[in-house]
Design a protein around this motif. Structure first.
Motif, PDB file in Angstrom:
ATOM      1  N   LEU A 259       0.818  -1.208   0.000  1.00  0.00           N
ATOM      2  CA  LEU A 259       0.000   0.000   0.000  1.00  0.00           C
ATOM      3  C   LEU A 259       0.854   1.262   0.000  1.00  0.00           C
ATOM      4  CD1 LEU A 259      -2.782  -1.060   2.539  1.00  0.00           C
ATOM      5  CD2 LEU A 259      -3.021  -0.785   0.058  1.00  0.00           C
ATOM      6  N   SER A 260       1.987   1.206   0.674  1.00  0.00           N
ATOM      7  CA  SER A 260       2.861   2.376   0.727  1.00  0.00           C
ATOM      8  C   SER A 260       3.341   2.775  -0.672  1.00  0.00           C
ATOM      9  CB  SER A 260       4.062   2.084   1.629  1.00  0.00           C
ATOM     10  OG  SER A 260       4.959   3.173   1.650  1.00  0.00           O
ATOM     11  N   LYS A 261       3.575   1.788  -1.529  1.00  0.00           N
ATOM     12  CA  LYS A 261       3.994   2.094  -2.914  1.00  0.00           C
ATOM     13  C   LYS A 261       2.904   2.845  -3.667  1.00  0.00           C
ATOM     14  CE  LYS A 261       7.141  -1.840  -3.427  1.00  0.00           C
ATOM     15  NZ  LYS A 261       7.416  -3.121  -4.150  1.00  0.00           N
ATOM     16  N   GLN A 262       1.666   2.697  -3.217  1.00  0.00           N
ATOM     17  CA  GLN A 262       0.550   3.411  -3.850  1.00  0.00           C
ATOM     18  C   GLN A 262       0.212   4.697  -3.089  1.00  0.00           C
ATOM     19  OE1 GLN A 262      -0.035   1.879  -6.628  1.00  0.00           O
ATOM     20  NE2 GLN A 262       1.271   0.212  -5.852  1.00  0.00           N
ATOM     21  N   GLY A 263       1.055   5.065  -2.103  1.00  0.00           N
ATOM     22  CA  GLY A 263       0.803   6.253  -1.306  1.00  0.00           C
ATOM     23  C   GLY A 263      -0.387   6.101  -0.384  1.00  0.00           C
TER      24      GLY A 263
END
Length: 348
Positions: A259-263
């Motif tokens: 999820l962090s890669k998608q902000g």
């Protein structure tokens, strides 16, 4: 964003024979009780499975007798094709398309083998073009619905303007082996069922839910958690009772990194679309995915009505989410052999 694949339609199909859980328990008692000292201790798994009904490709009495690999393989091919044709036809109709409009097919299964592969056998049967690109995928297990849809999305993204048909079918009941009186086989008897699903995808089309991203993670040293043993009469199921603990202990950092890669964080999710792995797995996923919880009731409903259909299950949950008008970012989650986590982020 314009090159992201879009879901034009989703459809599902179930085989004709439907059993309630009480009938399944009675059949299991007839098969195993006289050969398992712990049968009565283990029997509550049927009541605790969260399942009321399930569907199968053969009547209940068929499963009371032993069957060899050639018979199982022949039934798999015939029945898988019937279900895929039904689901595929419905998905095409809902998208307003014909078989000749399809440019590529991704077909997922782990409960049977066929060569030529299933989607190859469907070309003439359904009227697909001879130049249709085909990708059969075997071995993803319960993660196959999420990962197969992701692979179909990758193909659509790589061929903008082309239309991709995703197919998934699992006939888990054909792996049932009446002569294997083991706790693992008894649990499998309480959980697994048959079903199929289809979806139509296209990139460069502004219609429909958007596949924003996908990812997967395979934990080292976990190959014995889930899979098949190849036996003389077919597949023997392997799965560990440690799966819920593994979900609680190891999935959170994988989920957060994705999820962090998608902000995003878990709090940014509008809902979840979970594979119906069983009550303990769904309970573990609910804890890990919190505070995102919208959609868990759809997973519980599919488990109740259809059981665990392996890779096909999550597509039934997706269809239900769409029919109920879910919107916003939705995370598809499934777990499969490897041992692996499969993740796909959809914008509904």
């Amino acid at each position: 964003m314009m090159t992201d694949p879009r879901l034009l339609s989703v459809a599902t199909a179930l085989p004709p024979h439907c059993f309630d859980q009480e009938a399944t328990l009675a059949a299991a008692r007839a098969m195993f009780a006289h050969r398992m000292r712990d049968f009565d201790r283990l029997a509550p798994v049927f009541a605790n499975a969260g399942i009321q009904t399930r569907h199968a490709v053969r009547p209940l009495e068929w499963y009371l007798e032993p069957h060899g690999w050639p018979e199982r393989a022949a039934i798999f091919t015939d029945c898988a094709l019937d279900l895929l044709e039904e689901a595929g036809t419905k998905a095409l109709e809902r998208a307003g398309l014909r078989p000749a409009d399809i440019d590529a097919i991704v077909c997922v299964t782990t409960t049977g083998i066929a060569t030529p592969s299933l989607e190859a056998r469907l070309l003439d049967r359904m009227g697909f073009r001879p130049d249709t690109v085909r990708l059969p995928i075997f071995g993803l297990g319960c993660a196959g619905g999420v990962l197969g849809l992701a692979r179909a999305g990758m193909m659509a993204r790589a061929m903008p303007g082309s239309t991709v048909l995703f197919l998934v079918v699992e006939l888990c009941s054909l792996a049932h082996r009446s002569e294997e009186a083991t706790p693992t086989n008894l649990v499998a008897t309480a959980l697994f069922a048959d079903g199929a699903a289809a979806a139509v995808l296209r990139a460069g089309d502004g219609r429909g839910p958007r596949l924003r991203a996908s990812g997967e993670h395979t934990w080292p040293g976990t190959r014995g958690i889930m899979g098949w043993r190849v036996e003389s009469d077919g597949f023997g199921v392997i799965f560990s009772q440690d799966i819920p603990k593994l979900v609680r202990d190891r999935l959170p950092p994988v989920l957060d990194a994705f999820l962090s890669k998608q902000g995003m964080t878990r709090a940014d999710l509008a809902g979840v679309i979970c594979h119906t792995g069983g009550t303990k797995v769904l309970q573990a996923l609910a804890e890990v995915l919190a505070p995102a919880s919208d959609g868990m009731d759809d997973a519980w409903a599919v488990l109740r009505d259809c059981g665990n259909m392996s890779a096909a299950s999550v597509m039934f949950v997706l269809e239900r989410r769409l029919s109920r008008g879910a919107t916003g970012p939705q995370l598809m989650v499934a777990l499969g052999p490897g041992f692996s986590a499969a993740l796909t982020l959809l914008e509904l």
